[in-house]
Motif scaffolding. Structure first.
Motif, PDB file in Angstrom:
ATOM      1  N   ALA A 162      44.267  33.294  49.275  1.00  0.00           N
ATOM      2  CA  ALA A 162      43.643  34.325  50.103  1.00  0.00           C
ATOM      3  C   ALA A 162      43.019  35.436  49.258  1.00  0.00           C
ATOM      4  CB  ALA A 162      44.675  34.908  51.065  1.00  0.00           C
ATOM      5  N   ASP A 163      43.622  35.719  48.101  1.00  0.00           N
ATOM      6  CA  ASP A 163      43.144  36.816  47.247  1.00  0.00           C
ATOM      7  C   ASP A 163      42.334  36.305  46.059  1.00  0.00           C
ATOM      8  OD1 ASP A 163      44.517  38.648  48.882  1.00  0.00           O
ATOM      9  OD2 ASP A 163      46.373  38.362  47.754  1.00  0.00           O
ATOM     10  N   GLN A 164      41.798  35.094  46.188  1.00  0.00           N
ATOM     11  CA  GLN A 164      41.092  34.487  45.054  1.00  0.00           C
ATOM     12  C   GLN A 164      39.898  35.316  44.606  1.00  0.00           C
ATOM     13  OE1 GLN A 164      40.272  30.268  45.394  1.00  0.00           O
ATOM     14  NE2 GLN A 164      38.431  30.431  44.111  1.00  0.00           N
ATOM     15  N   ALA A 165      39.152  35.891  45.542  1.00  0.00           N
ATOM     16  CA  ALA A 165      37.957  36.663  45.182  1.00  0.00           C
ATOM     17  C   ALA A 165      38.314  37.886  44.349  1.00  0.00           C
ATOM     18  CB  ALA A 165      37.205  37.080  46.443  1.00  0.00           C
ATOM     19  N   VAL A 166      39.435  38.528  44.684  1.00  0.00           N
ATOM     20  CA  VAL A 166      39.888  39.698  43.923  1.00  0.00           C
ATOM     21  C   VAL A 166      40.226  39.292  42.494  1.00  0.00           C
ATOM     22  CG1 VAL A 166      41.689  41.460  43.724  1.00  0.00           C
ATOM     23  CG2 VAL A 166      40.740  40.887  45.970  1.00  0.00           C
ATOM     24  N   ALA A 167      40.967  38.199  42.370  1.00  0.00           N
ATOM     25  CA  ALA A 167      41.347  37.721  41.041  1.00  0.00           C
ATOM     26  C   ALA A 167      40.129  37.305  40.223  1.00  0.00           C
ATOM     27  CB  ALA A 167      42.327  36.556  41.170  1.00  0.00           C
ATOM     28  N   GLU A 168      39.203  36.608  40.857  1.00  0.00           N
ATOM     29  CA  GLU A 168      37.988  36.170  40.143  1.00  0.00           C
ATOM     30  C   GLU A 168      37.189  37.361  39.648  1.00  0.00           C
ATOM     31  OE1 GLU A 168      36.827  31.867  42.124  1.00  0.00           O
ATOM     32  OE2 GLU A 168      36.161  33.707  43.118  1.00  0.00           O
ATOM     33  N   ASP A 169      37.106  38.406  40.448  1.00  0.00           N
ATOM     34  CA  ASP A 169      36.360  39.595  40.042  1.00  0.00           C
ATOM     35  C   ASP A 169      36.974  40.245  38.805  1.00  0.00           C
ATOM     36  OD1 ASP A 169      34.366  41.785  40.527  1.00  0.00           O
ATOM     37  OD2 ASP A 169      36.197  42.943  40.824  1.00  0.00           O
ATOM     38  N   LEU A 170      38.304  40.376  38.788  1.00  0.00           N
ATOM     39  CA  LEU A 170      38.962  40.969  37.629  1.00  0.00           C
ATOM     40  C   LEU A 170      38.776  40.112  36.388  1.00  0.00           C
ATOM     41  CD1 LEU A 170      42.335  42.299  39.117  1.00  0.00           C
ATOM     42  CD2 LEU A 170      40.418  43.656  38.258  1.00  0.00           C
ATOM     43  N   LEU A 171      38.923  38.795  36.527  1.00  0.00           N
ATOM     44  CA  LEU A 171      38.755  37.908  35.377  1.00  0.00           C
ATOM     45  C   LEU A 171      37.325  37.935  34.861  1.00  0.00           C
ATOM     46  CD1 LEU A 171      40.833  34.812  36.573  1.00  0.00           C
ATOM     47  CD2 LEU A 171      41.470  36.472  34.805  1.00  0.00           C
ATOM     48  N   ALA A 172      36.351  38.055  35.757  1.00  0.00           N
ATOM     49  CA  ALA A 172      34.946  38.092  35.341  1.00  0.00           C
ATOM     50  C   ALA A 172      34.655  39.344  34.529  1.00  0.00           C
ATOM     51  CB  ALA A 172      34.034  38.030  36.563  1.00  0.00           C
ATOM     52  N   ARG A 173      35.314  40.447  34.866  1.00  0.00           N
ATOM     53  CA  ARG A 173      35.010  41.713  34.198  1.00  0.00           C
ATOM     54  C   ARG A 173      35.859  41.968  32.955  1.00  0.00           C
ATOM     55  NH1 ARG A 173      36.041  46.047  37.514  1.00  0.00           N
ATOM     56  NH2 ARG A 173      36.925  44.807  39.192  1.00  0.00           N
ATOM     57  N   TYR A 174      37.066  41.387  32.913  1.00  0.00           N
ATOM     58  CA  TYR A 174      37.963  41.696  31.798  1.00  0.00           C
ATOM     59  C   TYR A 174      38.363  40.477  30.981  1.00  0.00           C
ATOM     60  CZ  TYR A 174      38.452  46.225  34.089  1.00  0.00           C
ATOM     61  OH  TYR A 174      38.198  47.454  34.653  1.00  0.00           O
ATOM     62  N   ALA A 175      38.078  39.290  31.437  1.00  0.00           N
ATOM     63  CA  ALA A 175      38.387  38.034  30.727  1.00  0.00           C
ATOM     64  C   ALA A 175      39.893  37.785  30.634  1.00  0.00           C
ATOM     65  CB  ALA A 175      37.751  38.009  29.346  1.00  0.00           C
ATOM     66  N   THR A 176      40.616  38.672  29.958  1.00  0.00           N
ATOM     67  CA  THR A 176      42.073  38.569  29.869  1.00  0.00           C
ATOM     68  C   THR A 176      42.688  39.721  30.643  1.00  0.00           C
ATOM     69  OG1 THR A 176      41.964  37.517  27.697  1.00  0.00           O
ATOM     70  CG2 THR A 176      44.069  38.508  28.326  1.00  0.00           C
ATOM     71  N   VAL A 177      43.625  39.401  31.539  1.00  0.00           N
ATOM     72  CA  VAL A 177      44.194  40.392  32.439  1.00  0.00           C
ATOM     73  C   VAL A 177      45.715  40.384  32.319  1.00  0.00           C
ATOM     74  CG1 VAL A 177      44.407  41.094  34.861  1.00  0.00           C
ATOM     75  CG2 VAL A 177      42.254  40.145  34.027  1.00  0.00           C
ATOM     76  N   VAL A 178      46.313  41.547  32.452  1.00  0.00           N
ATOM     77  CA  VAL A 178      47.764  41.674  32.485  1.00  0.00           C
ATOM     78  C   VAL A 178      48.268  41.186  33.849  1.00  0.00           C
ATOM     79  CG1 VAL A 178      49.720  43.265  32.361  1.00  0.00           C
ATOM     80  CG2 VAL A 178      47.675  43.685  30.962  1.00  0.00           C
ATOM     81  N   CYS A 179      49.313  40.363  33.830  1.00  0.00           N
ATOM     82  CA  CYS A 179      49.927  39.870  35.060  1.00  0.00           C
ATOM     83  C   CYS A 179      51.432  40.122  34.986  1.00  0.00           C
ATOM     84  CB  CYS A 179      49.647  38.372  35.215  1.00  0.00           C
ATOM     85  SG  CYS A 179      50.374  37.624  36.709  1.00  0.00           S
ATOM     86  N   GLN A 180      51.984  40.713  36.035  1.00  0.00           N
ATOM     87  CA  GLN A 180      53.421  40.955  36.088  1.00  0.00           C
ATOM     88  C   GLN A 180      53.892  40.877  37.530  1.00  0.00           C
ATOM     89  OE1 GLN A 180      52.984  44.920  34.276  1.00  0.00           O
ATOM     90  NE2 GLN A 180      53.985  45.764  36.098  1.00  0.00           N
TER      91      GLN A 180
END
Length: 295
Positions: A162-180
């Motif tokens: 459901a939140d795929q678009a949000v995740a894709e946007d962050l990955l597109a802009r930052y490449a590597t993202v912190v996940c916790q």
């Protein structure tokens, strides 16, 4: 002593920089305010010298660092800070390596965990598949850039599909993202301010109705909080582990005690609870600087 205040900028967005300058003058120090943009280099008989606002950096006994590293010119800003930090005889509060560590969420988690400070588990993610794997292990997760400002682009993922678009946007802009993992915040989050060895400004932040973020700039309420000794001790240890003089810690109460979410190197709103506590924070900084610069 001759002390410089390496400030964020001249916009007034950080009023605590000028407040530190005025407080230092009250303590009898010769104070100057400058920014990273005012650091310049020159070649002389002893090699490459560093000037700040037209003065030799070597003329200063100490510099209190509240500088801004964010921006497209990030490499230039780190270079200027490192050049200043390398001036012989100049004490930096705090040095370039501690400053970069304090800006990076990955480096921060690494340093705190190595020091035995309780922190949330963290992983780097670069793909949707890696986010889904984290979700399978932890349930809802929080994604954010390692180098971020004021909780910008911090997103909660309750369902990877459901939140795929949000995740894709962050990955597109930052490449590597912190996940916790996401931890419930309904009970609030503590902000503990450490100034040298003092902890004079501590509050409990509660998220606004219908939200999960404990951010005062987003409508969170707050109240004065008398921190118990174990939380004070944890906050001071975390600050020392990060190599910082002044810090604002975001700490979440947890079933096993506390989790240190972040140790902010440039805490703001130091006058949030009034003039007396503001001056206690400023005094804690100068007590530390004076003690560690003397001799």
């Amino acid at each position: 002593m001759k002390i410089g205040l390496l400030g964020w900028d001249y916009s007034g967005i950080d009023p605590d920089g000028p407040a530190l300058v005025e407080f230092g003058r009250e303590r009898g120090h010769e104070m100057s305010f400058f920014t990273l943009e005012e650091i310049t280099y020159r070649f002389g008989p002893d090699g490459v010298g560093v000037d700040v606002a037209g003065e030799p950096a070597s003329a200063f006994d100490a510099v209190i660092n509240r500088s801004k590293l964010y921006g497209d010119d990030w490499q230039d800003r780190v270079e200027r800070l490192t050049m200043l930090d390398s001036v012989p005889g100049l004490r930096m509060f705090d040095p370039a390596d501690a400053w970069v560590r304090g800006y990076s969420k990955f480096l921060m988690a690494q340093r705190l965990a190595a020091a035995g400070i309780p922190v949330p588990p963290v992983r780097s993610v670069t793909t949707l598949a890696e986010i889904e794997a984290a979700y399978e292990e932890w349930g809802p997760v929080v994604l954010k850039p390692s180098f971020g400002l004021r909780a910008q682009d911090v997103e909660r993922i309750d369902d990877p599909k459901a939140d795929q678009a949000v995740a894709e946007d962050l990955l597109a802009r930052y490449a590597t993202v912190v996940c916790q993992p996401f931890y419930p915040t309904a009970g609030g989050e503590y902000r503990i301010t450490v100034a040298g060895t003092a902890t004079p400004l501590n509050i409990l932040k509660l998220p606004a109705a219908g939200t999960w973020r404990c951010k005062t700039m987003e409508g969170s309420s707050f109240e004065r909080f008398d921190a118990p000794d174990e939380l004070v001790d944890l906050s001071v240890r975390a600050t020392r582990a990060m190599g910082l003089t002044l810090s604002g810690l975001d700490v979440l109460p947890h079933e096993d005690g506390y989790l240190v979410l972040e140790v902010n190197a440039v805490p703001g709103f130091l006058d949030l609870m009034g003039r007396d506590q503001h001056r206690q924070v400023l005094g804690g900084v100068f007590d530390w600087v004076e003690t560690h610069t003397a001799g």
